[in-house]
Design an enzyme around this catalytic site. Structure first.
Site, PDB file in Angstrom:
ATOM      1  N   GLU A   1       4.402  -6.213   1.669  1.00  0.00           N
ATOM      2  CA  GLU A   1       4.264  -6.590   0.280  1.00  0.00           C
ATOM      3  C   GLU A   1       4.005  -5.449  -0.476  1.00  0.00           C
ATOM      4  O   GLU A   1       3.029  -5.026  -1.167  1.00  0.00           O
ATOM      5  CB  GLU A   1       2.951  -7.374  -0.205  1.00  0.00           C
ATOM      6  CG  GLU A   1       2.540  -8.591   0.796  1.00  0.00           C
ATOM      7  CD  GLU A   1       1.147  -9.338   1.045  1.00  0.00           C
ATOM      8  OE1 GLU A   1       0.449  -8.782   0.068  1.00  0.00           O
ATOM      9  OE2 GLU A   1       1.109 -10.447   1.658  1.00  0.00           O
ATOM     10  N   PRO A   2       5.026  -4.775  -1.001  1.00  0.00           N
ATOM     11  CA  PRO A   2       5.072  -3.551  -1.904  1.00  0.00           C
ATOM     12  C   PRO A   2       5.062  -4.054  -3.201  1.00  0.00           C
ATOM     13  O   PRO A   2       5.516  -5.018  -3.712  1.00  0.00           O
ATOM     14  CB  PRO A   2       6.472  -3.015  -1.690  1.00  0.00           C
ATOM     15  CG  PRO A   2       7.512  -4.226  -1.215  1.00  0.00           C
ATOM     16  CD  PRO A   2       6.590  -4.918  -0.422  1.00  0.00           C
ATOM     17  N   GLY A   3       4.183  -3.238  -3.978  1.00  0.00           N
ATOM     18  CA  GLY A   3       3.693  -3.505  -5.365  1.00  0.00           C
ATOM     19  C   GLY A   3       3.983  -2.057  -6.094  1.00  0.00           C
ATOM     20  O   GLY A   3       5.062  -2.034  -6.845  1.00  0.00           O
ATOM     21  N   ARG A   4       2.884  -1.252  -5.813  1.00  0.00           N
ATOM     22  CA  ARG A   4       2.966   0.108  -6.426  1.00  0.00           C
ATOM     23  C   ARG A   4       4.318   0.740  -6.431  1.00  0.00           C
ATOM     24  O   ARG A   4       5.176   1.182  -7.228  1.00  0.00           O
ATOM     25  CB  ARG A   4       2.098   1.039  -5.935  1.00  0.00           C
ATOM     26  CG  ARG A   4       1.993   2.530  -6.710  1.00  0.00           C
ATOM     27  CD  ARG A   4       1.046   3.305  -5.898  1.00  0.00           C
ATOM     28  NE  ARG A   4      -0.279   2.653  -5.835  1.00  0.00           N
ATOM     29  CZ  ARG A   4      -1.240   2.530  -6.641  1.00  0.00           C
ATOM     30  NH1 ARG A   4      -1.101   3.108  -7.895  1.00  0.00           N
ATOM     31  NH2 ARG A   4      -2.391   2.003  -6.421  1.00  0.00           N
TER      32      ARG A   4
ATOM     33  N   TYR B   1      -0.005  -1.294 -12.267  1.00  0.00           N
ATOM     34  CA  TYR B   1      -1.582  -1.075 -12.808  1.00  0.00           C
ATOM     35  C   TYR B   1      -1.992  -0.530 -14.142  1.00  0.00           C
ATOM     36  O   TYR B   1      -2.832   0.021 -14.450  1.00  0.00           O
ATOM     37  CB  TYR B   1      -2.609  -0.731 -11.944  1.00  0.00           C
ATOM     38  CG  TYR B   1      -2.438  -1.307 -10.530  1.00  0.00           C
ATOM     39  CD1 TYR B   1      -2.743  -2.630 -10.241  1.00  0.00           C
ATOM     40  CD2 TYR B   1      -1.622  -0.667  -9.505  1.00  0.00           C
ATOM     41  CE1 TYR B   1      -2.453  -3.217  -8.843  1.00  0.00           C
ATOM     42  CE2 TYR B   1      -1.327  -1.206  -8.331  1.00  0.00           C
ATOM     43  CZ  TYR B   1      -1.716  -2.604  -8.090  1.00  0.00           C
ATOM     44  OH  TYR B   1      -1.605  -3.290  -6.773  1.00  0.00           O
TER      45      TYR B   1
ATOM     46  N   CYS C   1     -14.325   6.132 -27.934  1.00  0.00           N
ATOM     47  CA  CYS C   1     -15.704   7.187 -28.126  1.00  0.00           C
ATOM     48  C   CYS C   1     -16.305   6.972 -26.788  1.00  0.00           C
ATOM     49  O   CYS C   1     -17.297   6.584 -26.517  1.00  0.00           O
ATOM     50  CB  CYS C   1     -16.472   6.319 -29.092  1.00  0.00           C
ATOM     51  SG  CYS C   1     -17.828   7.351 -29.483  1.00  0.00           S
TER      52      CYS C   1
ATOM     53  N   GLY D   1       0.694  -1.333  -0.185  1.00  0.00           N
ATOM     54  CA  GLY D   1       0.022   0.010   0.056  1.00  0.00           C
ATOM     55  C   GLY D   1       0.746   1.266   0.034  1.00  0.00           C
ATOM     56  O   GLY D   1       0.101   2.330  -0.166  1.00  0.00           O
TER      57      GLY D   1
END
Length: 435
Positions: free
Chosen positions: A270-273, A368, A339, A235
């Site tokens: 748990e780092p992701g970003r 992401y 569109c 997070g």
């Protein structure tokens, strides 16, 4: 391309000439991933939390180049779906080190996890519903499990990512002690898990640490001496806006340690970003410049099918004109070819005035970004090039229309070649450039 000592990488820090050269060679829209920066971000995080077990949250970016880079750097992998487990194993992860966080898992996901656990008893399955544990047991699984806790405190950059207070995620806080006692009779209960939200920066840090402290208290109530680990998720955010300051991870680590307190179990994170966001940009080409009474509309060949975060989360992504950064600035609105009014990357934002043929770089696209890319409007997904030092390699080729329609054609035995002949464009973004 990297700035090793910097905790933040702005879009202006990228080498614009190199980005333009890659766009010339590989077409646009183009994802450009710096694997050196991926490694730097992971090592900075792991160095700050040197007493914790740091796992990479694969859902942020499951690209093979990212997974291989992090495995080589010593990271373990946390997966949230069967496909992520399979991709981690294919990238070289030891299955006994994997952690699978099941969220309303489809039957095929649990089938795969149970089969993998039978051969690799080190696999850990985290469940956030009693049903998940019942379904695991029905498949003959009696191995390592963890309970996902809902602490009732959500944090992050948007309400859609504040998982810590969303009923979809985790067992209600007060129900965990009784469930833990029950699961100890049925499985090897090894941990508790919680995830509070995503994109946490300075304003959310106190609430984030308050939730961490609440989960740590629960672990002590459950009996942390009987638990191998307590996983506080990831997070931690990165600055998307140019005026936002990055987290000082040494300071953050101190706050987290204070929130956890004495705990007779390993702390997992748990780092992701944080690991991948600023390690990738999208290079897109300007195809239309339209003056209107309200704004100057700049049309590009990237779209919400390339990067959906602005449409999905109202997310801000920095943009740079890599072709002409020296031009005078003008407020412009940048949008793609889809569109829908949602297909807009910015509105009335000052940029060096774009002209047709210019390349723009959309920053912080690593988390992401490609993961949420789609075939909306039957658009083939873009190529992805990984750079390391002066070397560049294609790690995902640009899709063609054959790729977009293959599963449909194979299912129904269509032969579009006979119908379309020579008029079919095989790729998007590479033909007709420059105009």
């Amino acid at each position: 391309m990297s700035h090793p000592s910097s905790p933040v990488r702005r879009v202006s820090d990228w080498d614009f000439e190199s980005l333009s050269a890659l766009a010339d060679e590989h077409g646009t829209p183009l994802y450009v991933l710096d694997t050196d920066r991926v490694r730097e971000n992971y090592e900075r995080f792991a160095g700050a939390f040197d007493d914790a077990h740091v796992m990479y949250a694969a859902k942020a970016h499951t690209g093979r180049a990212v997974l291989e880079t992090l495995l080589d750097a010593g990271a373990d992998i946390e997966c949230a779906a069967r496909g992520e487990l399979q991709r981690a194993v294919a990238a070289g992860a030891e299955p006994n080190t994997l952690q699978y966080t099941a969220v309303n898992p489809p039957a095929a996901d649990l089938d795969y996890a149970a089969e993998l656990g039978a051969g690799y008893p080190g696999l850990t399955v985290t469940g956030g519903a009693r049903d998940t544990f019942d379904r695991l047991e029905a498949r003959g699984y009696d191995g390592r499990v963890a309970i996902r806790v809902n602490p009732g405190i959500g944090t992050g950059h948007h309400e859609k990512v504040a998982t810590g207070k969303d009923a979809k995620f985790g067992i209600p806080y007060d129900e965990v002690p009784d469930l833990a006692a029950e699961l100890r009779e049925r499985f090897d209960l090894v941990g508790l898990h919680a995830h509070m939200g995503s994109g946490v920066l300075h304003d959310d840090l106190d609430d984030h640490c308050r939730a961490i402290g609440k989960v740590a208290d629960l672990a002590r109530d459950v009996g942390d001496g009987d638990l191998e680990f307590v996983d506080f998720g990831g997070g931690f955010g990165v600055p998307y806006h140019e005026d936002e300051e990055p987290l000082d991870m040494d300071v953050v680590a101190g706050k987290v340690s204070e929130a956890v307190g004495d705990l007779d179990a390993t702390v997992k994170l748990e780092p992701g970003r944080y690991v991948v966001a600023d390690a990738e940009v999208i290079v897109t080409r300007v195809n239309t410049v339209k003056e209107t009474p309200e704004t100057t509309v700049v049309g590009v060949d990237a779209s919400l099918a390339t990067l959906v975060r602005p449409a999905m989360f109202d997310a801000y992504h920095p943009i740079a004109n890599v072709s002409a950064p020296e031009r005078s600035e003008e407020a412009v609105s940048v949008g793609g070819p889809c569109c829908t009014s949602a297909d807009v990357f910015c509105t009335d934002r000052p940029l060096p005035r774009p002209e047709r043929g210019d390349r723009l770089a959309i920053g912080n696209a690593g988390a992401y970004g490609y993961e949420l890319a789609s075939h909306f409007h039957s658009q083939p997904r873009p190529a992805e090039v990984a750079v390391s030092g002066d070397e560049a390699r294609v790690v995902r080729r640009r899709e063609t229309m054959d790729d977009v329609t293959r599963v449909e054609r194979e299912a129904q035995n269509f032969d579009d070649d006979d119908r379309l002949g020579d008029i079919r464009g095989e790729s998007v973004g590479t033909e007709g450039q420059p105009e």
